[in-house]
Design a protein around this motif. Structure first.
Motif, mmCIF file in Angstrom:
data_model
loop_
_atom_site.group_PDB
_atom_site.id
_atom_site.type_symbol
_atom_site.label_atom_id
_atom_site.label_comp_id
_atom_site.label_asym_id
_atom_site.label_seq_id
_atom_site.Cartn_x
_atom_site.Cartn_y
_atom_site.Cartn_z
ATOM 1 N N GLY A 8 -2.939 -18.099 5.227
ATOM 2 C CA GLY A 8 -3.186 -16.804 4.222
ATOM 3 C C GLY A 8 -3.966 -15.523 4.704
ATOM 4 O O GLY A 8 -4.297 -14.872 3.677
ATOM 5 N N TRP A 9 -4.489 -15.672 6.000
ATOM 6 C CA TRP A 9 -5.245 -14.779 6.558
ATOM 7 C C TRP A 9 -4.255 -13.317 6.398
ATOM 8 O O TRP A 9 -3.464 -13.309 6.849
ATOM 9 N N PRO A 10 -5.102 -12.116 6.155
ATOM 10 C CA PRO A 10 -4.424 -10.899 6.329
ATOM 11 C C PRO A 10 -4.484 -10.490 7.833
ATOM 12 O O PRO A 10 -4.880 -9.236 8.130
ATOM 13 N N ALA A 138 -5.635 -1.544 25.046
ATOM 14 C CA ALA A 138 -6.741 -1.495 24.225
ATOM 15 C C ALA A 138 -7.596 -0.424 24.266
ATOM 16 O O ALA A 138 -8.198 -0.184 23.134
ATOM 17 N N ALA A 139 -7.780 0.359 25.069
ATOM 18 C CA ALA A 139 -8.273 1.454 25.254
ATOM 19 C C ALA A 139 -7.804 2.534 24.512
ATOM 20 O O ALA A 139 -8.560 3.536 23.980
ATOM 21 N N ASP A 140 -6.518 2.650 24.146
ATOM 22 C CA ASP A 140 -5.843 3.733 23.309
ATOM 23 C C ASP A 140 -5.354 3.203 22.024
ATOM 24 O O ASP A 140 -4.385 3.882 21.430
ATOM 25 N N THR A 141 -5.397 2.178 21.529
ATOM 26 C CA THR A 141 -4.895 1.341 20.378
ATOM 27 C C THR A 141 -6.028 1.091 19.404
ATOM 28 O O THR A 141 -6.978 0.324 19.604
ATOM 29 N N ARG A 142 -5.703 1.078 18.026
ATOM 30 C CA ARG A 142 -6.692 0.903 17.214
ATOM 31 C C ARG A 142 -5.831 0.227 15.918
ATOM 32 O O ARG A 142 -4.803 0.421 15.603
ATOM 33 N N PRO A 143 -6.572 -0.930 15.548
ATOM 34 C CA PRO A 143 -5.847 -1.686 14.468
ATOM 35 C C PRO A 143 -6.234 -0.810 13.147
ATOM 36 O O PRO A 143 -7.152 -0.116 13.137
ATOM 37 N N ARG A 144 -5.281 -0.922 12.495
ATOM 38 C CA ARG A 144 -5.564 -0.211 11.142
ATOM 39 C C ARG A 144 -4.773 -1.174 10.122
ATOM 40 O O ARG A 144 -3.728 -1.729 10.147
ATOM 41 N N MET A 145 -5.387 -1.023 8.692
ATOM 42 C CA MET A 145 -4.839 -1.802 7.850
ATOM 43 C C MET A 145 -3.283 -1.274 7.482
ATOM 44 O O MET A 145 -2.899 -0.133 7.351
ATOM 45 N N GLY A 146 -2.327 -2.293 7.216
ATOM 46 C CA GLY A 146 -1.066 -2.170 7.097
ATOM 47 C C GLY A 146 -0.802 -2.261 5.602
ATOM 48 O O GLY A 146 -1.708 -2.389 4.769
ATOM 49 N N PRO A 147 0.454 -1.960 5.432
ATOM 50 C CA PRO A 147 0.697 -1.998 3.576
ATOM 51 C C PRO A 147 0.558 -3.405 3.096
ATOM 52 O O PRO A 147 0.214 -3.478 1.855
ATOM 53 N N TYR A 149 -1.829 -5.301 3.664
ATOM 54 C CA TYR A 149 -3.228 -5.947 3.469
ATOM 55 C C TYR A 149 -3.766 -5.795 2.347
ATOM 56 O O TYR A 149 -3.662 -5.088 1.341
ATOM 57 N N PRO A 150 -4.462 -7.190 1.711
ATOM 58 C CA PRO A 150 -4.976 -7.349 0.378
ATOM 59 C C PRO A 150 -5.791 -6.198 -0.034
ATOM 60 O O PRO A 150 -6.592 -6.059 0.559
ATOM 61 N N LYS A 151 -5.521 -5.746 -1.139
ATOM 62 C CA LYS A 151 -6.360 -4.598 -2.066
ATOM 63 C C LYS A 151 -7.691 -5.129 -2.131
ATOM 64 O O LYS A 151 -8.655 -4.195 -1.894
ATOM 65 N N ARG A 152 -7.778 -6.428 -2.677
ATOM 66 C CA ARG A 152 -9.110 -6.948 -2.846
ATOM 67 C C ARG A 152 -10.056 -6.986 -1.747
ATOM 68 O O ARG A 152 -11.292 -6.798 -1.786
ATOM 69 N N LEU A 153 -9.451 -7.021 -0.427
ATOM 70 C CA LEU A 153 -10.341 -6.974 0.693
ATOM 71 C C LEU A 153 -10.453 -5.654 1.258
ATOM 72 O O LEU A 153 -11.601 -5.417 1.935
ATOM 73 N N ALA A 154 -9.219 -4.871 1.171
ATOM 74 C CA ALA A 154 -9.373 -3.598 1.606
ATOM 75 C C ALA A 154 -10.471 -2.551 0.991
ATOM 76 O O ALA A 154 -10.977 -1.497 1.616
ATOM 77 N N GLU A 155 -11.025 -2.995 -0.160
ATOM 78 C CA GLU A 155 -11.875 -2.349 -0.805
ATOM 79 C C GLU A 155 -13.366 -2.593 -0.551
ATOM 80 O O GLU A 155 -14.363 -2.062 -0.775
#
Length: 165
Positions: A8-10, A138-147, A149-155
């Protein structure tokens, strides 16, 4: 002892590890890519306990990476065949092989190389951007929230900070 579930992890990495569960599962998939389809073939190639193998194959079938196809009726025996989802796991194994060849090979060199049949050359997996074709590191790539990603956590401020570093 029940292990923690990451299903269940995002995070797709955590979810994939939850599915794999241990070191045997990727090795079973490796053997399937090498052409093994029968229980006894997996058991012989890996030297894995039969009960452990049965559990790993069941997990892979339940998750949709493999399917069982009867090849004998008396007694019933099955082939374990990669599905589209399972065949798509090849990139993960190829990336692991490339990393292992670079960092874990001895003086004799890589133990296994892949030959690309279309061009006839030995090659290895490379992570490249699907849009521009340039290597991703790893030097030029960043993780970002995808569509997804749970809104409750994104806040949460700590989560927002994690994805803006």
């Amino acid at each position: 002892m029940r292990r923690t579930s990451f299903a269940g992890w995002p995070c797709s990495i955590a979810r994939t590890m939850d599915l794999l569960g241990d070191w045997w599962t990727p090795l079973v998939l490796r053997e399937a890519f090498y052409g093994i389809t029968r229980f006894d073939g997996f058991q012989q190639e890996l030297g894995i306990a039969r009960t452990t193998l049965a559990e790993r194959l069941r997990r892979l079938v339940d998750a949709g990476l493999m399917e069982k196809r009867a090849y004998q009726t008396e007694p019933v025996r099955h082939d374990y065949v990669l599905t589209e989802m399972g065949r798509d796991f090849f990139g993960v194994l190829a990336a692991m092989n490339a990393w292992g060849n670079r960092w874990l090979s001895g003086e004799a060199g890589a133990p296994v190389v892949f030959e690309h049949e279309r061009c006839g050359h030995h090659s290895e997996a490379a992570v490249v951007c699907a849009d521009c074709g340039e290597p991703m590191t790893a030097a030029d790539t960043r993780p970002r929230m995808g569509p997804g990603y749970p809104k409750r956590l994104a806040e949460r401020p700590d989560i927002r900070e994690r994805f803006t570093r």
